[in-house]
Scaffold this motif. Structure first.
Motif, short mmCIF file in Angstrom:
data_model
loop_
_atom_site.label_atom_id
_atom_site.label_comp_id
_atom_site.label_asym_id
_atom_site.label_seq_id
_atom_site.Cartn_x
_atom_site.Cartn_y
_atom_site.Cartn_z
N ILE A 1 7.47 35.00 0.34
CA ILE A 1 7.01 34.35 -0.89
C ILE A 1 7.86 33.16 -1.27
O ILE A 1 7.46 32.33 -2.10
CB ILE A 1 6.97 35.35 -2.06
N GLY A 2 9.05 33.02 -0.69
CA GLY A 2 9.90 31.88 -1.00
C GLY A 2 10.62 32.01 -2.33
O GLY A 2 10.47 33.00 -3.05
N ILE A 3 11.41 30.98 -2.65
CA ILE A 3 12.24 30.98 -3.87
C ILE A 3 11.94 29.71 -4.65
O ILE A 3 11.89 28.61 -4.08
CB ILE A 3 13.73 31.04 -3.52
N THR B 1 16.82 38.06 -8.79
CA THR B 1 15.46 38.00 -9.32
C THR B 1 14.75 39.33 -9.15
O THR B 1 13.59 39.45 -9.51
CB THR B 1 14.65 36.91 -8.61
N LYS B 2 15.45 40.30 -8.60
CA LYS B 2 14.86 41.62 -8.42
C LYS B 2 14.81 42.36 -9.74
O LYS B 2 15.60 42.09 -10.65
CB LYS B 2 15.66 42.42 -7.39
N PRO B 3 13.89 43.33 -9.87
CA PRO B 3 13.83 44.13 -11.10
C PRO B 3 15.13 44.87 -11.33
O PRO B 3 15.92 45.09 -10.40
CB PRO B 3 12.67 45.10 -10.83
N VAL B 4 15.36 45.27 -12.59
CA VAL B 4 16.57 46.02 -12.94
C VAL B 4 16.65 47.27 -12.08
O VAL B 4 15.69 48.02 -11.94
CB VAL B 4 16.55 46.40 -14.44
N LEU C 1 8.76 39.50 2.34
CA LEU C 1 7.52 39.66 3.12
C LEU C 1 6.66 40.79 2.57
O LEU C 1 5.43 40.74 2.69
CB LEU C 1 7.87 39.92 4.59
N ALA C 2 7.30 41.80 1.98
CA ALA C 2 6.54 42.93 1.44
C ALA C 2 5.63 42.49 0.30
O ALA C 2 4.65 43.16 -0.02
CB ALA C 2 7.50 44.02 0.96
N GLN C 3 5.96 41.35 -0.33
CA GLN C 3 5.17 40.86 -1.46
C GLN C 3 4.11 39.86 -1.03
O GLN C 3 3.43 39.27 -1.89
CB GLN C 3 6.11 40.21 -2.48
N ASN D 1 16.61 41.09 2.78
CA ASN D 1 16.03 40.15 1.81
C ASN D 1 14.69 39.62 2.31
O ASN D 1 13.72 39.53 1.57
CB ASN D 1 16.98 38.98 1.57
N SER D 2 14.68 39.23 3.59
CA SER D 2 13.45 38.71 4.17
C SER D 2 12.35 39.77 4.14
O SER D 2 11.19 39.47 3.83
CB SER D 2 13.70 38.26 5.61
N MET D 3 12.70 41.00 4.46
CA MET D 3 11.72 42.09 4.45
C MET D 3 11.17 42.32 3.04
O MET D 3 9.98 42.57 2.85
CB MET D 3 12.35 43.36 5.03
#
Length: 471
Positions: free
Chosen positions: A390-392, A407-410, A353-355, A348-350
């Motif tokens: 990016i946080g939540i 919150t991830k894309p489908v 961070l990728a964004q 999740n953290s990765m």
């Protein structure tokens, strides 16, 4: 004169309280009936009065500002003792009310008529009453109308009770639905984790077999190569001039370079095989298929194995990793389930961070904590995984532990991650897990585990309720 208590007073009060109507806001259903009663009976005051333990409280009122009076002074406390409309044409002439403060002072009641509110069980919970400051009486038609309106008040009360019961039933159904969704999520994720664990163990096994073959034969190949190089060296010593063809071949293969590079080549190959061995060991530690259930485990070893698996991905993304855990005590836990939690939180953290452009880092810190006064458990171990991703958003943080929320894309996330992690940590390991985040600054997942878990016979048979994906 104070009215005597009804013979069924305790049951009567219980019924009144079941309506959950005392001290509630005004409602048009009651107000309409009160207005109608005042118009029909031609009185300036009309009330829906509910007789509580020590007061009468007005659910609806016309022509008066008070919201309640003492039960000791209430005309309605007398009216609930009978089944028909109680009519007092002139209160000063009635010995029960001649010295009543409501008669001798404001509002100086003279006329009172109260129709008791009789429930289906026969309890008188209050009245629909009309009041005047002038002596008077009711016609038979007005009396019948007042009694009919009182029955409508009771219907309003019963309707309120039905709505309350329906709301409770709806909430119960929602709870059942939530439980079904939770069970479904757990079954889906448990099957997923079982498949992943078997796959990881299978891959580790398949890699281990050829690596054993390569590692074993590498020593022989190194010996053979050294023998050949000694042979060449002896040949050069015995026949230094050699032929033109041999001289050309030596130049083509660059014998001097080959002599110097061979030892380094074998050293690199040996390092590579050792690295593969470490990865295989990490995979086996990660899967823990042979160690299901709550058992003593070395958390430090498990964290190291997960980070070794993620090492190349962290390097590719330019993520700096800081480890702040060493010499951790042994904890009681299900290693396979906890590994899945830690791995998914790190993934999740990765993803977060990728964004985010610029500096990226993950900080893993673990430490022991003092005795929790609110818990019978002994010392606890706290593990925090922090990132500067990016946080939540705040309105989402309250939902991250809900099943199927993502919150991830489908197609990118199932929404079972943190929900399942929460079940593993809280239900199976009797710990706690929290998520704190600030948009644009990062996220911190804090896991607290007891160093001594619940009695083994109570938890050994529990299986993990699998794993993580908050975003």
């Amino acid at each position: 004169m104070k009215a005597p208590l009804p013979a069924n007073e305790s049951d009567r009060l219980a019924k009144l309280l079941s309506y959950d109507v005392l001290d509630t806001e005004a409602e048009s259903g009651y107000d309409d009936l009160t207005e109608l009663a005042a118009q029909i009976c031609g009185t300036p005051i009309s009330l829906v009065s509910l007789v509580d333990g020590d007061r009468q409280w007005f659910k609806s009122k016309v022509g008066i500002d008070a919201t309640e009076t003492s039960r000791d002074h209430a005309f309605c406390a007398h009216a609930i003792l009978q089944r028909e409309v109680m009519v007092i044409p002139n209160a000063p002439d009635d010995p029960r009310f001649a010295d009543n403060p409501l008669v001798t002072s404001h509002p100086e009641i003279r006329f009172y008529a109260g129709a008791p509110l009789i429930t289906q069980e026969g309890y008188g919970v209050g009245t629909l009453c009309v009041i005047d400051s002038q002596p008077r009486d009711l016609s038979p038609e007005q009396t019948q109308a007042l009694m009919a309106l009182s029955r409508q008040v009771v219907n309003q009360l019963e309707l309120r009770l039905k709505v309350k019961e329906l709301q409770a039933e709806v909430e119960e159904r929602k709870q059942i639905e939530r439980e079904l969704r939770r069970t479904q999520a757990q079954m889906i994720q448990q099957e997923k984790l079982s498949s992943v664990g078997q796959l990881v163990a299978g891959v580790a096994h398949e890699i281990n077999n050829p690596m054993t073959f390569i590692e074993g034969n590498l020593r022989h190949l190194q010996g053979y190569t050294q023998d050949l190089l000694r042979l060449v060296a002896q040949y050069e010593a015995d026949f230094p001039q050699g032929s033109a063809a041999i001289a050309q071949l030596l130049d083509d293969i660059d014998l001097d370079y080959l002599r110097g590079d061979c030892p380094q080549l074998f050293h690199s190959m040996q390092y590579g095989t050792q690295r593969v061995r470490q990865i295989v060991s990490a995979l086996r530690t990660f899967s823990h298929l042979d160690e299901q259930g709550i058992k003593p485990m070395a958390l430090e070893e498990n964290l190291d194995s997960i980070l070794m698996i993620l090492d190349s991905s962290l390097e590719e993304q330019g993520i700096q990793l800081r480890r702040d855990y060493r010499n951790l005590p042994t904890i009681a836990g299900d290693a396979g389930a906890l590994n899945q939690v830690f791995l998914q939180i790190l993934e999740n953290s990765m993803d977060a961070l990728a964004q985010k452009p610029g500096d990226r880092h993950i900080h893993i810190e673990a430490k022991t904590m003092g005795v929790d006064e609110a818990s019978p458990l002994e010392n606890r171990l706290q593990l925090q995984i922090r990132d500067n991703g990016i946080g939540i958003a705040p309105h989402i943080q309250t939902k991250v532990f809900d099943p199927f929320f993502t919150t991830k894309p489908v197609g990118k996330g199932t929404g079972l991650g943190l929900f399942t992690a929460h079940a593993i940590i809280t239900q199976q390991h009797h710990g706690a897990i929290t998520c704190e985040s600030e948009p644009g600054q990062g996220t911190t997942i804090t896991i607290t585990l007891p160093l001594q878990s619940a009695p083994m016979h109570l938890v050994a048979e529990q299986r993990p309720t699998p794993c993580v994906s908050c975003a």
